[in-house]
Motif scaffolding. Structure first.
Motif, short mmCIF file in Angstrom:
data_model
loop_
_atom_site.label_atom_id
_atom_site.label_comp_id
_atom_site.label_asym_id
_atom_site.label_seq_id
_atom_site.Cartn_x
_atom_site.Cartn_y
_atom_site.Cartn_z
N LEU A 168 0.92 -1.47 -0.11
CA LEU A 168 -0.02 0.26 0.15
C LEU A 168 1.09 1.21 0.19
N LEU A 169 2.03 0.98 0.72
CA LEU A 169 2.93 2.48 0.64
C LEU A 169 4.27 1.60 0.65
N PRO A 170 5.67 1.88 0.29
CA PRO A 170 5.48 2.90 -1.02
C PRO A 170 4.98 2.52 -2.63
N PRO A 171 4.36 3.53 -3.05
CA PRO A 171 3.84 2.86 -4.67
C PRO A 171 4.76 1.85 -5.22
N THR A 172 4.32 1.10 -6.04
CA THR A 172 5.16 0.04 -6.94
C THR A 172 5.71 0.75 -8.29
N ALA A 173 5.44 2.01 -8.81
CA ALA A 173 5.58 2.78 -10.16
C ALA A 173 7.72 2.64 -9.87
N PRO A 174 7.63 3.26 -8.86
CA PRO A 174 9.15 4.08 -8.93
C PRO A 174 10.07 2.54 -8.77
N LEU A 175 9.03 1.74 -7.42
CA LEU A 175 10.53 0.29 -8.04
C LEU A 175 10.54 -0.42 -9.50
N VAL A 176 9.35 -0.73 -9.85
CA VAL A 176 9.05 -0.43 -11.19
C VAL A 176 10.87 0.26 -12.59
N ALA A 177 10.48 1.12 -12.17
CA ALA A 177 11.02 2.11 -12.88
C ALA A 177 12.92 1.90 -12.69
N HIS A 178 12.82 2.23 -11.45
CA HIS A 178 14.26 1.15 -11.03
C HIS A 178 15.07 0.15 -11.62
N ARG A 179 14.25 -1.17 -11.68
CA ARG A 179 14.42 -2.08 -11.99
C ARG A 179 14.63 -1.49 -13.75
N LEU A 180 13.44 -1.36 -14.32
CA LEU A 180 14.15 -1.34 -15.61
C LEU A 180 15.03 0.26 -16.02
N GLY A 181 15.57 0.41 -15.61
CA GLY A 181 17.36 1.63 -15.22
C GLY A 181 16.25 2.89 -15.81
N LEU A 182 15.36 3.36 -15.25
CA LEU A 182 14.15 4.26 -15.90
C LEU A 182 14.92 5.72 -14.89
N GLY A 183 14.97 6.89 -15.40
CA GLY A 183 14.72 7.62 -14.55
C GLY A 183 14.08 8.94 -14.25
N CYS A 184 13.40 8.08 -15.11
CA CYS A 184 11.83 9.87 -14.81
C CYS A 184 11.24 9.30 -14.15
N GLY A 185 10.19 10.51 -13.29
CA GLY A 185 8.57 9.67 -13.05
C GLY A 185 8.04 9.05 -12.92
N ALA A 186 7.54 8.38 -11.77
CA ALA A 186 6.92 6.77 -12.17
C ALA A 186 5.51 7.56 -11.14
N VAL A 187 4.96 6.42 -11.29
CA VAL A 187 3.42 6.55 -10.25
C VAL A 187 2.45 5.79 -10.70
N ASP A 188 1.34 4.58 -8.73
CA ASP A 188 0.72 4.28 -9.54
C ASP A 188 -0.79 4.87 -10.19
N LEU A 189 -1.52 4.32 -11.00
CA LEU A 189 -3.15 4.73 -11.49
C LEU A 189 -3.75 3.54 -10.77
N ALA A 190 -4.94 3.27 -9.68
CA ALA A 190 -5.36 2.20 -9.62
C ALA A 190 -7.53 2.75 -10.10
N GLY A 191 -7.09 2.44 -11.25
CA GLY A 191 -7.80 1.99 -12.08
C GLY A 191 -8.90 1.21 -12.11
N ALA A 192 -9.00 -0.02 -11.40
CA ALA A 192 -9.72 -1.43 -11.56
C ALA A 192 -9.10 -1.28 -12.47
N CYS A 193 -10.44 -2.08 -13.63
CA CYS A 193 -10.44 -2.59 -15.18
C CYS A 193 -9.72 -1.46 -16.23
N ALA A 194 -10.30 -0.75 -15.24
CA ALA A 194 -10.12 0.96 -16.20
C ALA A 194 -9.50 1.22 -16.32
N GLY A 195 -8.51 0.98 -15.41
CA GLY A 195 -7.10 1.86 -15.21
C GLY A 195 -6.94 2.59 -16.36
N PHE A 196 -5.88 0.69 -17.50
CA PHE A 196 -5.48 1.33 -18.28
C PHE A 196 -5.79 2.23 -19.45
N VAL A 197 -7.00 2.43 -20.07
CA VAL A 197 -7.44 3.16 -20.64
C VAL A 197 -7.12 4.46 -19.99
#
Length: 327
Positions: free
Chosen positions: A91-120
């Motif tokens: 629940l805390l911290p968000p997962t996106a920064p960890l995913v960004a780190h593991r992908l070698g990204l140095g950008c902003g990263a944020v979780d979006l909790a939109g359930a099944c409509a989250g991708f849209v």
């Protein structure tokens, strides 16, 4: 959107499915259901479950890496990572920064909790950032729902699965990207699909372990809401975009239930439109189903069909939306 607007293109696709495949026969035997019962009611024949040592980030990272690799995009070029998920590592911290780190990204990263409509929603927000900044945006949708299923609840047990899908967005030619979009919500149906415990309303409690599984108290009502909302949003974005079902290159709906999609198609004239989806073999992985279907189709066919693509979803909240994407 006018043809003079900065364009956004889908430059790379990725997906990841856990190794374990759970076919209907296994669930039907455990729940004393007749053979063929699940497929007849959902269109699902199998789904994938993550291994005990896998977390949500372990699904998201390989999907994102595949999209970057396919697009030929160096990690240091990405300007934003959006992770659409309802099942983060914590629940805390968000997962996106960890995913960004593991992908070698140095950008902003944020979780979006939109359930099944989250991708849209993430796709539209990501396209906006590409247009604003000129930087690539990596959109990943991933869910690990096998640990949120009540094993005794047939309404959720037969549907939900684990998977990840990803799309790398880049600046494109004028006119590419969202041509018409409609995003909506109705909090009057807030409790229609829920995981009650774990938030501020009903925190975790050692003496009250119940409420940790996904609940759908009235599946029939959810079915009806999903059909109506998806049919309405499909008609609206096609009208806004000035296209008919016959002019679409394909339809990429959230893969919730085959009967829902068939009814939406009947109500909107989409029955003869190419439908992207892997529901039969991969089940309902919430927000991940649409990018999973796109990536799977690209892997099988070498690319997405030409012409506008109708992308839409309905999910818990209730939230739903649709976009007409010009390739």
């Amino acid at each position: 959107m006018s043809s003079a607007d900065p364009g956004v293109r889908m430059a790379g696709f990725g997906h990841y499915l856990p190794t374990r495949c759970v076919e209907n026969a296994e669930i039907e035997a455990e729940m004393d259901l007749p053979p063929g019962w699940i497929a007849a009611r959902s269109g699902i024949r199998a789904r994938h479950y993550a291994a005990p040592d896998q977390a949500l980030s372990d699904l998201a990272v390989p999907a994102g890496a595949m999209a970057l690799r396919q697009a030929g995009c160096a990690p240091d070029r990405v300007g934003l990572l959006l992770l659409a998920t309802s099942t983060p590592d914590h629940l805390l911290p968000p997962t996106a920064p960890l995913v960004a780190h593991r992908l070698g990204l140095g950008c902003g990263a944020v979780d979006l909790a939109g359930a099944c409509a989250g991708f849209v929603h993430a796709l539209i927000l990501g396209a906006g950032h590409v247009r604003l900044s000129g930087q690539p945006v990596l959109v990943i949708a991933a869910n690990l729902l096998s640990r949120r299923i009540d094993p005794a609840d047939v309404s959720t047990r037969i549907l939900f699965a684990d998977a990840a899908g990803a799309v790398l967005l880049e600046p494109g030619a004028p006119g590419q990207g969202p041509r018409a979009t409609r995003l909506q919500s109705d909090g009057a149906h807030y409790d229609a699909i829920r995981i009650p415990r774990g938030g501020s309303r009903l925190p975790f409690a050692p003496d009250a372990p119940e409420g940790l599984g996904m609940q759908m108290p009235d599946g029939r009502a959810v079915f009806s809401m999903a059909v109506e909302a998806m049919a309405q949003s499909a008609r609206e974005v096609m009208a806004l975009g000035g296209v008919s079902p016959a002019e679409l290159g394909c339809w990429a709906p959230h893969q919730a239930n085959a009967r829902i999609l068939d009814k939406v198609a009947d109500r909107t004239g989409l029955s003869d439109t190419l439908r992207l989806g892997t529901l039969q073999w991969h089940g309902n992985s919430s927000a991940a189903t649409i990018p999973l279907a796109m990536s799977w189709h690209v892997a099988e066919a070498g690319g997405l069909p030409a012409g506008p693509m109708l992308i839409q979803a309905f999910g818990a909240g209730a939230i739903w939306g649709a976009t007409l994407w010009q390739g």
